[in-house]
Design an enzyme around this catalytic site. Structure first.
Site, PDB file in Angstrom:
ATOM      1  N   GLY A 141       3.858  -4.407   4.157  1.00 56.09           N
ATOM      2  CA  GLY A 141       3.974  -5.803   3.750  1.00 56.09           C
ATOM      3  C   GLY A 141       3.559  -6.805   4.809  1.00 56.09           C
ATOM      4  O   GLY A 141       2.830  -7.759   4.530  1.00 56.09           O
ATOM      5  N   GLY A 142       4.013  -6.603   6.041  1.00 53.96           N
ATOM      6  CA  GLY A 142       3.665  -7.535   7.115  1.00 53.96           C
ATOM      7  C   GLY A 142       2.179  -7.548   7.401  1.00 53.96           C
ATOM      8  O   GLY A 142       1.570  -8.610   7.582  1.00 53.96           O
ATOM      9  N   SER A 143       1.582  -6.370   7.421  1.00 53.68           N
ATOM     10  CA  SER A 143       0.130  -6.279   7.651  1.00 53.68           C
ATOM     11  C   SER A 143      -0.641  -6.884   6.493  1.00 53.68           C
ATOM     12  O   SER A 143      -1.673  -7.535   6.686  1.00 53.68           O
ATOM     13  CB  SER A 143      -0.267  -4.811   7.838  1.00 53.68           C
ATOM     14  OG  SER A 143       0.328  -4.275   8.997  1.00 53.68           O
ATOM     15  N   SER A 144      -0.146  -6.672   5.283  1.00 55.92           N
ATOM     16  CA  SER A 144      -0.782  -7.263   4.103  1.00 55.92           C
ATOM     17  C   SER A 144      -0.770  -8.787   4.192  1.00 55.92           C
ATOM     18  O   SER A 144      -1.777  -9.449   3.922  1.00 55.92           O
ATOM     19  CB  SER A 144      -0.054  -6.794   2.841  1.00 55.92           C
ATOM     20  OG  SER A 144      -0.676  -7.292   1.679  1.00 55.92           O
TER      21      SER A 144
ATOM     22  N   GLY B  30       7.598   1.240   4.631  1.00 57.98           N
ATOM     23  CA  GLY B  30       6.316   1.912   4.730  1.00 57.98           C
ATOM     24  C   GLY B  30       5.270   1.403   3.769  1.00 57.98           C
ATOM     25  O   GLY B  30       4.288   2.091   3.495  1.00 57.98           O
TER      26      GLY B  30
ATOM     27  N   ASP C 111      -3.442  -1.449  10.834  1.00 57.71           N
ATOM     28  CA  ASP C 111      -3.628  -1.387   9.387  1.00 57.71           C
ATOM     29  C   ASP C 111      -3.926  -2.758   8.772  1.00 57.71           C
ATOM     30  O   ASP C 111      -4.107  -2.868   7.564  1.00 57.71           O
ATOM     31  CB  ASP C 111      -2.431  -0.732   8.685  1.00 57.71           C
ATOM     32  CG  ASP C 111      -1.108  -1.409   9.002  1.00 57.71           C
ATOM     33  OD1 ASP C 111      -1.070  -2.279   9.889  1.00 57.71           O
ATOM     34  OD2 ASP C 111      -0.094  -1.053   8.370  1.00 57.71           O
TER      35      ASP C 111
ATOM     36  N   LYS D  29       0.846  -1.195   0.000  1.00 57.08           N
ATOM     37  CA  LYS D  29       0.000   0.000   0.000  1.00 57.08           C
ATOM     38  C   LYS D  29       0.883   1.247   0.000  1.00 57.08           C
ATOM     39  O   LYS D  29       2.063   1.227   0.370  1.00 57.08           O
ATOM     40  CB  LYS D  29      -0.949   0.022   1.197  1.00 57.08           C
ATOM     41  CG  LYS D  29      -0.282   0.007   2.585  1.00 57.08           C
ATOM     42  CD  LYS D  29       0.240   1.344   3.037  1.00 57.08           C
ATOM     43  CE  LYS D  29       1.033   1.249   4.339  1.00 57.08           C
ATOM     44  NZ  LYS D  29       1.842   2.466   4.600  1.00 57.08           N
TER      45      LYS D  29
ATOM     46  N   PRO E 117       9.337  -5.191   0.240  1.00 60.67           N
ATOM     47  CA  PRO E 117      10.449  -5.033   1.178  1.00 60.67           C
ATOM     48  C   PRO E 117       9.990  -4.542   2.546  1.00 60.67           C
ATOM     49  O   PRO E 117       8.992  -3.818   2.662  1.00 60.67           O
ATOM     50  CB  PRO E 117      11.349  -3.999   0.485  1.00 60.67           C
ATOM     51  CG  PRO E 117      10.457  -3.271  -0.455  1.00 60.67           C
ATOM     52  CD  PRO E 117       9.405  -4.241  -0.885  1.00 60.67           C
TER      53      PRO E 117
END
Length: 306
Positions: free
Chosen positions: A101-104, A98, A136, A11, A94
């Site tokens: 990625g981890g939340s996605s 910001g 998020d 995002k 990566p």
């Protein structure tokens, strides 16, 4: 039972205001979240043993720090699933840039496990679980452009045309926790909601005036290389912005033609960028019997829309 292969997007924050600090330790924020066509890939496969097995490709992430593990554990325990799951996570987004990625990955895991185990949860239930992982994460249950506020977990879906960006990824990794601990509050005379009608009408020049990121000055002061890149971009009369609380920098452009032109200008300044655009599809890639199918190639095919 066959497994599921999912792609899940990064995002960009189209503006990020930090309004105040709450009594619960979080901050009230405003932002517009835009999913983009940079993806992680996840393969989920049910197993009889009541355990969670995870393999991560392209990154080293400790199991206890992996939001995919936390999401899977939460889902299986909450719905009293008497099976386990094998997960392969291929990281293309990566870390520390910001891009969420981890939340996605966590949101996609909740979404995918619900499909894998026959839609046992309503979307509202998945949102409640997602909030327990991160503010998020709810956005990534169904990642479509949205205005996010309160702690970032309250979402209002917005319908806007496709947006085009150039994305620079510095080597620095910046912790979201550190950024929020260091942030100094800025007074804002307007809400970022002002952007929504401008985006809907594709009023690029007017919208660009109102976009800013409250973390940008903080991060530029702390990281000199990021500041130098932003200064070079500004010398080309561009408006570079941080993607979120990390080190990623983006430039929003009008269309594909301008995207290519500005990319050439940035390359002449020694700045490498990726061409990305807003992503409006769903992310179920289909069922698979083979773990290896998620591990080949760097770019997944265009997702089917369900």
């Amino acid at each position: 039972m066959s497994g599921l292969r999912i792609i899940t997007p990064a995002k960009i924050n189209l503006g990020l205001f930090v309004l105040n600090k709450r009594s619960d330790g979080y901050h009230n924020i405003e932002t517009i979240l835009i999913p983009i066509n940079l993806f992680d890939e996840i393969l989920l496969f049910p197993i009889k043993e009541r355990e969670i097995i995870i393999k991560v490709l392209n990154e080293r992430i400790k199991k206890e720090d992996n939001l995919v593990f936390r999401a899977a554990k939460l889902f299986l325990e909450n719905f009293k699933i008497k099976k386990g799951v094998k997960i392969i996570l291929k990281k293309n987004i990566p870390i520390g840039k910001g891009l969420g990625g981890g939340s996605s990955d966590a949101g996609a895991t909740l979404y995918g496990l619900n499909l894998l185990f026959k839609r046992i949860a309503k979307k509202e239930e998945l949102y409640k679980l997602a909030i327990k992982i991160g503010m998020d994460v709810p956005f990534f249950i169904d990642p479509k452009p949205a205005f996010a506020y309160k702690r970032g977990e309250i979402l209002e879906r917005i319908f806007i045309p496709k947006l085009y960006f150039l994305l620079h990824l510095p080597k620095e990794r910046i912790s979201t926790r550190w950024a929020y601990e260091q942030i100094k509050l800025t007074k804002h005379d307007f809400s970022l909601k002002i952007l929504i009608p401008l985006l809907r009408k594709n009023l690029y020049d007017k919208a660009l005036i109102y976009i800013s990121n409250d973390f940008q000055n903080l991060i530029c002061k702390r990281y000199k290389r990021i500041r130098r890149v932003i200064n070079k971009m500004e010398s080309l009369n561009l408006k570079p912005l941080l993607t979120g609380t990390g080190s990623g920098i983006y430039v929003w452009v009008r269309n594909k033609k301008e995207q290519e032109r500005v990319k050439r200008l940035l390359k002449a300044k020694g700045i490498e960028v990726l061409k990305v655009e807003s992503f409006l599809g769903r992310r179920l890639m289909g069922r698979t019997q083979d773990f290896g199918s998620c591990c080949g190639g760097s770019n997944p095919p265009a997702p089917a829309i369900f």
